[in-house]
Design an enzyme around this catalytic site. Structure first.
Site, PDB file in Angstrom:
ATOM      1  N   SER A   1       0.804  -1.207   0.000  1.00 38.90           N
ATOM      2  CA  SER A   1       0.000   0.000   0.000  1.00 38.90           C
ATOM      3  C   SER A   1       0.842   1.265   0.000  1.00 38.90           C
ATOM      4  CB  SER A   1      -0.957  -0.031   1.207  1.00 38.90           C
ATOM      5  OG  SER A   1      -1.755  -1.172   1.138  1.00 38.90           O
TER       6      SER A   1
ATOM      7  N   ASP B   1      10.062   4.718 -10.239  1.00 43.63           N
ATOM      8  CA  ASP B   1       9.653   5.363 -11.488  1.00 43.63           C
ATOM      9  C   ASP B   1      10.421   6.652 -11.752  1.00 43.63           C
ATOM     10  OD1 ASP B   1       7.872   3.314 -11.714  1.00 43.63           O
ATOM     11  OD2 ASP B   1       6.074   4.564 -11.859  1.00 43.63           O
TER      12      ASP B   1
ATOM     13  N   LYS C   1      -0.951  -3.839  -3.475  1.00 37.56           N
ATOM     14  CA  LYS C   1      -2.199  -3.284  -2.939  1.00 37.56           C
ATOM     15  C   LYS C   1      -2.347  -1.867  -3.475  1.00 37.56           C
ATOM     16  CE  LYS C   1      -5.561  -2.548   0.164  1.00 37.56           C
ATOM     17  NZ  LYS C   1      -5.758  -1.126  -0.064  1.00 37.56           N
TER      18      LYS C   1
END
Length: 404
Positions: free
Chosen positions: A312, A323, A337
């Site tokens: 999460s 990224d 999640k």
């Protein structure tokens, strides 16, 4: 020290992330919360389903009154109300939806601020079975003082067998009021050991900083409770330029079950100069892009440790740093999640929790059911120390590659 993926109040809206109680792969390091799903049913037929009854109440009030007055085995009105609410939540088909009575919600709020009572354990789950393991032990805590070790398999809490329990239920059983005892039974190398533990208050402790050789620093984040982002930023920058981690930072998110979205954004911001961190997509509303809150340290070599218990909000941090080409990810695939929950408080002090949206990483990836594949993989079946050693080796390599 079990942690759960924490909730937030409805006003102001501040979404949070949480994870399932059991994990399907790897050693799922997770400090978790106690989940208790009921089996309530809302009944009614035809127009009666929504009709008001004489006296101004709803058809649910009428049904509760008749059950209380006529049933051979009546139940308390509060129990009927809870069953009705839980039945509504089950009807949503939302695996994360949950109802909390007022007394349980107080405990949730305590964990939201990082304050609760426990025995000082992080829990995990096996890859090929449903066993709940001791993933790590908080130094100086009740479990550590009694001799509980990482790798112990939990078999009983108190007089109850934990066979078939998930991490959430075991974690909830181990929590309780301060100074209250609990007996923990584990299996260690084909032997059974029993420990008599006394729960102690836990205040903070979700960010732990350890100095490493060569001026490096390891920052372990156990959960994203209030103030976590501030503490991480302070650990990265220090109080003065001379206190910065010139040798690099090892950010340990293993077993981190998530927490507050705002704290995850602030934590990622500590390592980024500017730009996007995550995109939150609420139901029926335009996507909300969450960006770096204030310029952070974008130059110090950074390695992020993850495992199957990284979930999460912790995946938001790892995913954003991946990224943005800011960090090398080391460990095993994360949990996966990608939904956001919001806790809505009811008039009697109880609360319901609902999924209200999804999130995506800066690269547009939805991690739900997928997780993050590390840049440098370390099998989840290997000891946790091996992953840390590999991460430190990667950090040395990053440091060596830096220009003088």
């Amino acid at each position: 020290m079990p942690h759960d993926p924490l909730r937030v109040r409805a006003e102001p809206v501040s979404p949070l992330i949480r994870r399932r109680g059991s994990l399907p792969r790897g050693v799922a390091v997770a400090a978790a919360l106690c989940c208790a799903y009921g089996a309530g049913v809302v009944s009614g037929s035809g127009s009666e389903r929504h009709a008001a009854v004489a006296g101004g109440g709803s058809v649910l009030d009428e049904a509760a009154t008749k059950i209380g007055g006529r049933a051979a085995h009546p139940v308390e009105r509060g129990d009927l109300d809870r069953a009705a609410i839980e039945g509504m939540l089950r009807r949503l088909g939302d695996r994360w939806a949950q109802y909390y009575p007022a007394s349980e919600y107080d405990d949730v709020e305590g964990r939201l601020t990082g304050r609760y009572s426990g025995v000082g354990l992080w829990l995990g789950a096996g890859d090929r079975d449903s066993r709940v393991l001791v993933a790590s032990v908080q130094p100086g805590g009740p479990a550590a003082r009694a001799g509980v070790r990482a790798g112990d398999v939990i078999t009983r809490v108190g007089n109850a067998s934990v066979a078939g329990w998930d991490i959430s239920r075991v974690a909830g059983a181990l929590r309780g009021g301060p100074d209250r005892p609990v007996e923990l039974t584990v299996r260690r190398e084909h032997r059974t050991k029993r420990f008599h533990l006394v729960r102690t208050p836990v205040s903070g402790g979700d960010v732990t900083v350890t100095d490493l050789p060569d001026h490096a620093r390891m920052i372990r984040v156990g959960a994203f409770t209030r103030g976590t982002g501030r503490d991480v930023r302070a650990a990265v920058t220090g109080r003065s330029p001379s206190e910065r981690s010139k040798g690099g930072v090892l950010l340990d998110l293993r077993g981190n079950p998530g927490g507050l979205l705002d704290e995850a954004v602030e934590t990622a911001s500590a390592f980024l100069r500017s730009g996007p961190v995550v995109t939150y997509e609420p139901r029926g509303a335009p996507a909300q892009r969450r960006a770096v809150t204030a310029p952070g340290d974008a130059e110090t070599p950074l390695v992020v440790l993850v495992d199957a218990g990284t979930a999460s909000a912790a995946e938001i941090v790892a995913g954003s740093l991946r990224d943005r080409d800011r960090a090398v990810i080391v460990g095993s695939r994360t949990y996966g999640k990608g939904s956001v929950q919001e806790t809505l408080k009811l008039a009697d002090g109880s609360a319901i929790e609902l999924t209200v949206g999804r999130y995506r990483t800066p690269g547009g990836r939805n991690l739900d059911g997928i997780g993050i594949e590390p840049d440098v993989a370390v099998s989840a079946d290997r000891p946790s120390a091996e992953a840390e050693q590999r991460a430190r080796a990667v950090l040395r390599g990053l440091r060596a590659a830096q220009p003088d």
